[in-house]
Each structure stands twice: as structure tokens, then as C-alpha cells.
Design a protein around this motif. Structure first.
Motif, mmCIF file in Angstrom:
data_model
loop_
_atom_site.group_PDB
_atom_site.id
_atom_site.type_symbol
_atom_site.label_atom_id
_atom_site.label_comp_id
_atom_site.label_asym_id
_atom_site.label_seq_id
_atom_site.Cartn_x
_atom_site.Cartn_y
_atom_site.Cartn_z
ATOM 1 N N SER A 64 0.831 -1.212 0.000
ATOM 2 C CA SER A 64 0.000 0.000 0.000
ATOM 3 C C SER A 64 0.860 1.255 0.000
ATOM 4 O O SER A 64 0.435 2.312 -0.455
ATOM 5 C CB SER A 64 -0.916 0.011 1.230
ATOM 6 O OG SER A 64 -0.172 0.214 2.415
ATOM 7 N N GLY A 65 2.072 1.154 0.528
ATOM 8 C CA GLY A 65 2.982 2.297 0.544
ATOM 9 C C GLY A 65 2.916 3.129 1.808
ATOM 10 O O GLY A 65 3.765 3.993 2.027
ATOM 11 N N PHE A 66 1.910 2.869 2.675
ATOM 12 C CA PHE A 66 1.760 3.706 3.863
ATOM 13 C C PHE A 66 2.885 3.479 4.866
ATOM 14 O O PHE A 66 3.436 4.443 5.423
ATOM 15 C CB PHE A 66 0.406 3.451 4.532
ATOM 16 C CG PHE A 66 0.254 4.180 5.844
ATOM 17 C CD1 PHE A 66 0.016 5.544 5.853
ATOM 18 C CD2 PHE A 66 0.357 3.510 7.050
ATOM 19 C CE1 PHE A 66 -0.116 6.227 7.056
ATOM 20 C CE2 PHE A 66 0.233 4.181 8.249
ATOM 21 C CZ PHE A 66 -0.012 5.540 8.254
ATOM 22 N N MET A 67 3.246 2.218 5.121
ATOM 23 C CA MET A 67 4.258 1.929 6.140
ATOM 24 C C MET A 67 5.620 2.487 5.740
ATOM 25 O O MET A 67 6.357 3.016 6.575
ATOM 26 C CB MET A 67 4.346 0.420 6.394
ATOM 27 C CG MET A 67 3.079 -0.184 6.992
ATOM 28 S SD MET A 67 2.492 0.680 8.481
ATOM 29 C CE MET A 67 3.824 0.314 9.626
ATOM 30 N N SER A 68 5.965 2.376 4.451
ATOM 31 C CA SER A 68 7.240 2.949 4.001
ATOM 32 C C SER A 68 7.201 4.473 4.101
ATOM 33 O O SER A 68 8.200 5.112 4.450
ATOM 34 C CB SER A 68 7.551 2.511 2.567
ATOM 35 O OG SER A 68 6.555 2.976 1.674
ATOM 36 N N ALA A 69 6.027 5.060 3.802
ATOM 37 C CA ALA A 69 5.875 6.513 3.937
ATOM 38 C C ALA A 69 5.988 6.934 5.398
ATOM 39 O O ALA A 69 6.589 7.971 5.716
ATOM 40 C CB ALA A 69 4.531 6.955 3.361
ATOM 41 N N LEU A 70 5.434 6.125 6.308
ATOM 42 C CA LEU A 70 5.525 6.420 7.740
ATOM 43 C C LEU A 70 6.972 6.347 8.215
ATOM 44 O O LEU A 70 7.437 7.209 8.976
ATOM 45 C CB LEU A 70 4.652 5.444 8.533
ATOM 46 C CG LEU A 70 4.679 5.604 10.055
ATOM 47 C CD1 LEU A 70 4.179 6.989 10.460
ATOM 48 C CD2 LEU A 70 3.834 4.513 10.720
ATOM 49 N N LEU A 71 7.697 5.316 7.764
ATOM 50 C CA LEU A 71 9.114 5.186 8.135
ATOM 51 C C LEU A 71 9.913 6.378 7.620
ATOM 52 O O LEU A 71 10.749 6.939 8.351
ATOM 53 C CB LEU A 71 9.679 3.875 7.575
ATOM 54 C CG LEU A 71 11.165 3.612 7.851
ATOM 55 C CD1 LEU A 71 11.425 3.524 9.351
ATOM 56 C CD2 LEU A 71 11.624 2.329 7.157
ATOM 57 N N THR A 72 9.661 6.775 6.383
ATOM 58 C CA THR A 72 10.340 7.950 5.814
ATOM 59 C C THR A 72 10.025 9.203 6.626
ATOM 60 O O THR A 72 10.913 10.027 6.887
ATOM 61 C CB THR A 72 9.903 8.162 4.354
ATOM 62 O OG1 THR A 72 10.217 6.994 3.593
ATOM 63 C CG2 THR A 72 10.609 9.364 3.745
ATOM 64 N N THR A 73 8.769 9.333 7.051
ATOM 65 C CA THR A 73 8.356 10.502 7.831
ATOM 66 C C THR A 73 9.061 10.537 9.180
ATOM 67 O O THR A 73 9.499 11.605 9.630
ATOM 68 C CB THR A 73 6.832 10.495 8.046
ATOM 69 O OG1 THR A 73 6.177 10.385 6.782
ATOM 70 C CG2 THR A 73 6.381 11.761 8.741
ATOM 71 N N ILE A 253 2.001 12.533 4.638
ATOM 72 C CA ILE A 253 1.157 13.619 4.147
ATOM 73 C C ILE A 253 1.057 13.576 2.626
ATOM 74 O O ILE A 253 -0.038 13.720 2.064
ATOM 75 C CB ILE A 253 1.698 14.987 4.614
ATOM 76 C CG1 ILE A 253 1.835 15.017 6.134
ATOM 77 C CG2 ILE A 253 0.785 16.097 4.145
ATOM 78 C CD1 ILE A 253 0.550 14.819 6.886
ATOM 79 N N THR A 254 2.179 13.382 1.936
ATOM 80 C CA THR A 254 2.120 13.285 0.478
ATOM 81 C C THR A 254 1.389 12.019 0.048
ATOM 82 O O THR A 254 0.723 12.005 -0.988
ATOM 83 C CB THR A 254 3.534 13.302 -0.134
ATOM 84 O OG1 THR A 254 4.295 12.194 0.370
ATOM 85 C CG2 THR A 254 4.254 14.602 0.195
ATOM 86 N N TYR A 255 1.496 10.946 0.868
ATOM 87 C CA TYR A 255 0.771 9.706 0.577
ATOM 88 C C TYR A 255 -0.738 9.944 0.660
ATOM 89 O O TYR A 255 -1.503 9.507 -0.214
ATOM 90 C CB TYR A 255 1.202 8.617 1.555
ATOM 91 C CG TYR A 255 0.465 7.314 1.411
ATOM 92 C CD1 TYR A 255 0.851 6.371 0.462
ATOM 93 C CD2 TYR A 255 -0.627 7.005 2.224
ATOM 94 C CE1 TYR A 255 0.177 5.171 0.320
ATOM 95 C CE2 TYR A 255 -1.310 5.821 2.091
ATOM 96 C CZ TYR A 255 -0.900 4.895 1.145
ATOM 97 O OH TYR A 255 -1.585 3.707 1.006
ATOM 98 N N ALA A 256 -1.174 10.650 1.711
ATOM 99 C CA ALA A 256 -2.600 10.964 1.852
ATOM 100 C C ALA A 256 -3.065 11.861 0.710
ATOM 101 O O ALA A 256 -4.153 11.671 0.158
ATOM 102 C CB ALA A 256 -2.853 11.639 3.194
ATOM 103 N N HIS A 257 -2.246 12.826 0.336
ATOM 104 C CA HIS A 257 -2.590 13.725 -0.773
ATOM 105 C C HIS A 257 -2.713 12.959 -2.086
ATOM 106 O O HIS A 257 -3.637 13.195 -2.867
ATOM 107 C CB HIS A 257 -1.521 14.818 -0.892
ATOM 108 C CG HIS A 257 -1.685 15.706 -2.090
ATOM 109 N ND1 HIS A 257 -1.139 15.404 -3.323
ATOM 110 C CD2 HIS A 257 -2.350 16.884 -2.253
ATOM 111 C CE1 HIS A 257 -1.439 16.347 -4.177
ATOM 112 N NE2 HIS A 257 -2.178 17.262 -3.559
ATOM 113 N N GLN A 258 -1.779 12.042 -2.329
ATOM 114 C CA GLN A 258 -1.805 11.278 -3.572
ATOM 115 C C GLN A 258 -3.068 10.437 -3.681
ATOM 116 O O GLN A 258 -3.681 10.354 -4.745
ATOM 117 C CB GLN A 258 -0.572 10.389 -3.670
ATOM 118 C CG GLN A 258 -0.466 9.647 -5.005
ATOM 119 C CD GLN A 258 0.750 8.748 -5.062
ATOM 120 O OE1 GLN A 258 1.109 8.121 -4.077
ATOM 121 N NE2 GLN A 258 1.399 8.687 -6.220
#
Length: 296
Positions: A64-73, A253-258
Motif C-alpha cells: 500500500s505504501g503507507f508503512m514505508s511513507a511512515l518510516l520515511t516521515t 502527508i504526500t501519501y494521503a494527498h496522492q
């Protein structure tokens, strides 16, 4: 009469409570509601209730990409705050050094990156600093005999580029706060420490840092929240429509926007927003508890 006195404050505050409810409370409740549905561009009016599917997809599906986005954040926030606090503290100490000439001028000049509109600053850096053909960094590389480099085309260079820009934009605020906090410390403490043989390290560890910590705590907390939900730097440097650089860097945030405005999956985007909101609430409770314990 007593009953009337109890009701009167509520009557006066009712318009404000209604306004806060419409502006703050209702959007949160509506976002929670949408997060339990499959609302998207194709199910705008006929969406269905799907319970926790959006949350399950965001938190458990690796693709889904969320967990990697969270780690990056998290990495983004930690690195930014550590570097900002250390750099701002050292620069503020330098600006308050005895005998420094033109200190007010330096402090004024340091405010420019923070005072400039973020959108203008980001675009100037993207075009004037990071551009692979005529950006300042590539001109320096060419002068040194190196080939040009596209700093925003891969994730790690793009992450570092965004980090540098964020530091340039955010540091002045913390420097200003620390400068004011340092000026509030009584000079007699340092004089006593020098008489007792305390050096530079001892004075900073046992006098300066404990003295300015209560003053700086709100500023640091606010900066942490701002850094965690940073959007414009990463989006405008790497993801803006028509200027995609090749990097796949994503924060929550960019994940939610996308998902909301590119994929048009409003249910998933709402679920991600609520998860982010939950993280911020937990962090706030943790920080406030720590502040209360320090004052006890």
C-alpha cells in the motif's frame, strides 16, 4: 438566580462553540465517517460502508505504501529535529558571543529564509540550486571537474536535498527562539561558574541548557509537529504535476494527498489522515505528560 448565573456563560459562548464545531469538530467527524467507506471518484454518491478495510489496507498491506511513507516521515522528522536543535543552539551561542560585532545585522539576515514565502523559496531552490543543467550545485561540480547530477531523480539524493532545504527554511525560527532564551539567562551564573573553574562544556550542560529548556520546549514541540506534517517541500521539489523528477519519495502527508487528489481514493486518504491525527494526539499526550512531570 444561581441557576441563571450558571447558564449565562454558556449563552455567551454558544456562538463561539458553534463556530468551533463547524470549523474544527465537524470536519474531523466527517473524515472519520468517510474513512469507513469506499468513497472515491467512481463511488461519489453510491459509496458503501466497508468498516476497517481502509485502515487494514494502510497498516497491514506492505504494497500500500503507507508503512514505508511512515518510516520515511519518522526518519525525516528525527533527522531534521536533531540537526535543527544542535545547529540552532550553536549558531545562537555564536551570535551571543562577547565582542561580536554587527550581531543585530547577522540576526536580521538570518530571518530572510524564514520570512520568505515557502512556495517562492522552494521553487528558487529547485530551479536555481538543484537544476541538473544550470543549477548552482552543478555549476560548482563542473568547475571542479565532475559531471552534472540530477539531485532530485533518486530517493536518497532527493531526501538529502529536501532535508537541506527544510533546514535552510526552518533554522531561523529556532535560532530566534534560542537567541531570546539565551539572553534571559542571568550572566552572574556564568561568572560564578568561571570562578569555580567551570569550563565551556560545564557551563552549557549545567547552566545554559537547563535554563533555556522550559522556554524552548513549546517552540521545539511546535517545530516537531510542523516537520512531521511537512508537505510543500517534498511535493514541490519532487512530485508537483508537470515536474515529476523520478524520485518516489513519500511521507504520510504526500501519501494521503496522492490517494485523495491523484488516485481519488477518498476513503483510504481519510483513513490515513485519521491515523496521522492519532499519532499526533499520542505524541501530544506523551509530551504534555513529560512537561507536567518536570514541573512537579
Amino acid at each position: 438566580m444561581n441557576k441563571r448565573n450558571k447558564i449565562l456563560p454558556w449563552e455567551y459562548s454558544f456562538p463561539s462553540i458553534m463556530l468551533i464545531g463547524l470549523i474544527v469538530v465537524f470536519p474531523i467527524i466527517y473524515t472519520i465517517y468517510i474513512s469507513f467507506t469506499n468513497m472515491n471518484l467512481y463511488h461519489w454518491t453510491d459509496y458503501e460502508f466497508i468498516a476497517f478495510d481502509n485502515y487494514r489496507r494502510a497498516l497491514t498491506k506492505l504494497d500500500s505504501g503507507f508503512m514505508s511513507a511512515l518510516l520515511t516521515t519518522i526518519i525525516w522528522t528525527v533527522l531534521n529535529m536533531v540537526i535543527q536543535i544542535l545547529a540552532a543552539y550553536l549558531i545562537a551561542l555564536g551570535l551571543n558571543a562577547e565582542g561580536l560585532k554587527l550581531a543585530r545585522l547577522y540576526k536580521t539576515l538570518l530571518m530572510f529564509p524564514w520570512a520568505m514565502p515557502a512556495y517562492i523559496s522552494i521553487l528558487l531552490w529547485r530551479v536555481g540550486i538543484y537544476n541538473p543543467q544550470y543549477g548552482l550545485l552543478n555549476k560548482i561540480r563542473s568547475a571542479l571537474g565532475f559531471s552534472s547530477m540530477d539531485f532530485l531523480s533518486e530517493n536518497i539524493p532527493a531526501f538529502i536535498s529536501c532535508l537541506v532545504l527544510n533546514l535552510w527554511m526552518a533554522l531561523p525560527f529556532l535560532i530566534m527562539m534560542m537567541d531570546g532564551a539565551l539572553q534571559s539567562v542571568d550572566i552572574s551564573y556564568y561568572e560564578s561558574a568561571r570562578l569555580d573553574g567551570g569550563g565551556w562544556w560545564a557551563q552549557n550542560l549545567y547552566i545554559t541548557i537547563p535554563s533555556i529548556k522550559p522556554i524552548l520546549a513549546p517552540s521545539i514541540i511546535m517545530t516537531t509537529f510542523t516537520t512531521f506534517k511537512q508537505f510543500d517541500i517534498i511535493y514541490l521539489l519532487t512530485m508537483q504535476k508537470g515536474s515529476l523528477t523520478g524520485a518516489t519519495l513519500q511521507t504520510v502527508i504526500t501519501y494521503a494527498h496522492q490517494n485523495a487528489f491523484v488516485s481519488n481514493n477518498y476513503g483510504l486518504s481519510s483513513a490515513v489522515s485519521i491515523v496521522i491525527f492519532g499519532f499526533i494526539i499520542l505524541f501530544s499526550l506523551f509530551v504534555n505528560r513529560g512537561i507536567r512531570e518536570e514541573h512537579v
